[in-house]
Motif scaffolding. Structure first.
Motif, PDB file in Angstrom:
ATOM      1  N   ASN A 113       0.598  -0.906  -0.418  1.00 18.37           N
ATOM      2  CA  ASN A 113       0.595  -0.214  -0.093  1.00 18.37           C
ATOM      3  C   ASN A 113       0.802   1.411   0.362  1.00 18.37           C
ATOM      4  O   ASN A 113       0.559   2.353   1.088  1.00 18.37           O
ATOM      5  N   ALA A 114       1.554   1.288  -0.986  1.00 12.55           N
ATOM      6  CA  ALA A 114       2.761   2.617  -0.915  1.00 12.55           C
ATOM      7  C   ALA A 114       2.791   2.741  -2.439  1.00 12.55           C
ATOM      8  O   ALA A 114       2.189   2.356  -3.395  1.00 12.55           O
ATOM      9  N   PRO A 115       2.920   3.764  -2.586  1.00  5.37           N
ATOM     10  CA  PRO A 115       3.519   4.367  -4.061  1.00  5.37           C
ATOM     11  C   PRO A 115       5.134   3.891  -5.102  1.00  5.37           C
ATOM     12  O   PRO A 115       5.349   4.359  -4.653  1.00  5.37           O
ATOM     13  N   VAL A 116       4.339   2.930  -5.612  1.00  2.52           N
ATOM     14  CA  VAL A 116       5.312   1.300  -5.413  1.00  2.52           C
ATOM     15  C   VAL A 116       5.008   1.712  -7.559  1.00  2.52           C
ATOM     16  O   VAL A 116       3.808   1.355  -8.185  1.00  2.52           O
ATOM     17  N   SER A 117       5.594   2.045  -8.437  1.00  5.60           N
ATOM     18  CA  SER A 117       5.712   2.016  -9.916  1.00  5.60           C
ATOM     19  C   SER A 117       6.478   1.059  -9.986  1.00  5.60           C
ATOM     20  O   SER A 117       8.187   1.164 -10.234  1.00  5.60           O
ATOM     21  N   ASP A 118       6.104   0.108 -11.298  1.00  2.80           N
ATOM     22  CA  ASP A 118       7.037  -1.526 -11.938  1.00  2.80           C
ATOM     23  C   ASP A 118       8.439  -1.296 -10.574  1.00  2.80           C
ATOM     24  O   ASP A 118       9.406  -1.810 -10.862  1.00  2.80           O
ATOM     25  N   HIS A 119       7.707  -2.268  -9.925  1.00  5.41           N
ATOM     26  CA  HIS A 119       8.668  -2.630  -8.176  1.00  5.41           C
ATOM     27  C   HIS A 119       9.405  -1.469  -8.324  1.00  5.41           C
ATOM     28  O   HIS A 119      10.687  -1.483  -7.671  1.00  5.41           O
ATOM     29  N   VAL A 120       9.647  -0.250  -8.147  1.00  3.91           N
ATOM     30  CA  VAL A 120      10.254   0.597  -7.845  1.00  3.91           C
ATOM     31  C   VAL A 120       9.641   1.507  -7.126  1.00  3.91           C
ATOM     32  O   VAL A 120       8.901   2.254  -7.067  1.00  3.91           O
ATOM     33  N   VAL A 121      10.453   1.923  -5.815  1.00  2.00           N
ATOM     34  CA  VAL A 121       9.626   3.493  -5.463  1.00  2.00           C
ATOM     35  C   VAL A 121      10.854   4.440  -4.941  1.00  2.00           C
ATOM     36  O   VAL A 121      12.120   4.943  -5.202  1.00  2.00           O
ATOM     37  N   ARG A 122      10.370   5.726  -4.558  1.00  5.86           N
ATOM     38  CA  ARG A 122      11.575   6.768  -4.045  1.00  5.86           C
ATOM     39  C   ARG A 122      11.628   7.654  -3.680  1.00  5.86           C
ATOM     40  O   ARG A 122      10.326   6.910  -2.487  1.00  5.86           O
ATOM     41  N   PHE A 123      12.811   7.571  -3.167  1.00 12.08           N
ATOM     42  CA  PHE A 123      12.414   8.604  -1.110  1.00 12.08           C
ATOM     43  C   PHE A 123      14.231   9.440  -1.115  1.00 12.08           C
ATOM     44  O   PHE A 123      14.077   9.481  -2.044  1.00 12.08           O
ATOM     45  N   SER A 124      14.072   9.849  -0.292  1.00 11.85           N
ATOM     46  CA  SER A 124      15.096  11.202  -0.214  1.00 11.85           C
ATOM     47  C   SER A 124      15.083  11.488   0.918  1.00 11.85           C
ATOM     48  O   SER A 124      13.964  11.357   2.371  1.00 11.85           O
TER      49      SER A 124
END
Length: 158
Positions: free
Chosen positions: A87-98
């Protein structure tokens, strides 16, 4: 707005809209309250400590950890998502972070104690929560970079 009030609102309501120091509106969301049908897929996890990466991404190589730790300016990293991340913003098994290192925003994340999701909301008009500190990811020219768990590095823009 005080950090304690923001943290209280996040714990109670799960999200908050904030007008940051440049006059732009951001939304901070508790990960458990992120909704795929309502929220944006391009959301970015905000962390204040390197150890928080393991909650959202596959284990990193030392090279990738060094890049994140030693960066002097805000960067949005893309990496392979931790399979336990639901339940997170994951697109094509990729997550973004900073990793947020700057004063007020770092302290806010530290006081909350867990990663938060940041997104630019589809919201027009005024919001009641105002912070006079610029949000680091709203500055022009924020770089984006892919970091692979095996040490792969690819600059996506910048």
């Amino acid at each position: 707005m005080e950090i304690n009030k923001i943290v209280q609102t996040l714990r109670k309501e799960g999200r908050i809209y904030i007008k940051e120091g440049q006059g732009k509106i951001i939304e901070l969301i508790v990960p458990e309250r992120w909704k795929a049908h309502l929220d944006r897929q391009d959301g970015v996890f905000l962390i204040f400590d390197l150890f928080q990466i393991r909650n959202i991404a596959l284990p990193f190589s030392e090279v990738s950890l060094d890049i994140v730790e030693l960066a002097s300016k805000p960067i949005i990293y893309h990496t392979t998502a931790n399979e336990a991340l639901k339940n997170a913003p994951v697109s094509d098994h990729v997550v973004r972070f900073s990793l947020i290192k700057e004063g007020f925003w770092n302290q806010l994340l530290f006081n909350y104690g867990r990663p938060l999701i940041y997104q630019v909301p589809d919201l027009q008009g005024e919001v009641e929560n105002t912070v006079n500190k610029k949000f680091p990811l709203m500055a022009g020219g924020v770089k984006e970079m892919f970091l692979g768990p095996e040490g792969e590095v690819k600059i996506l823009n910048g």
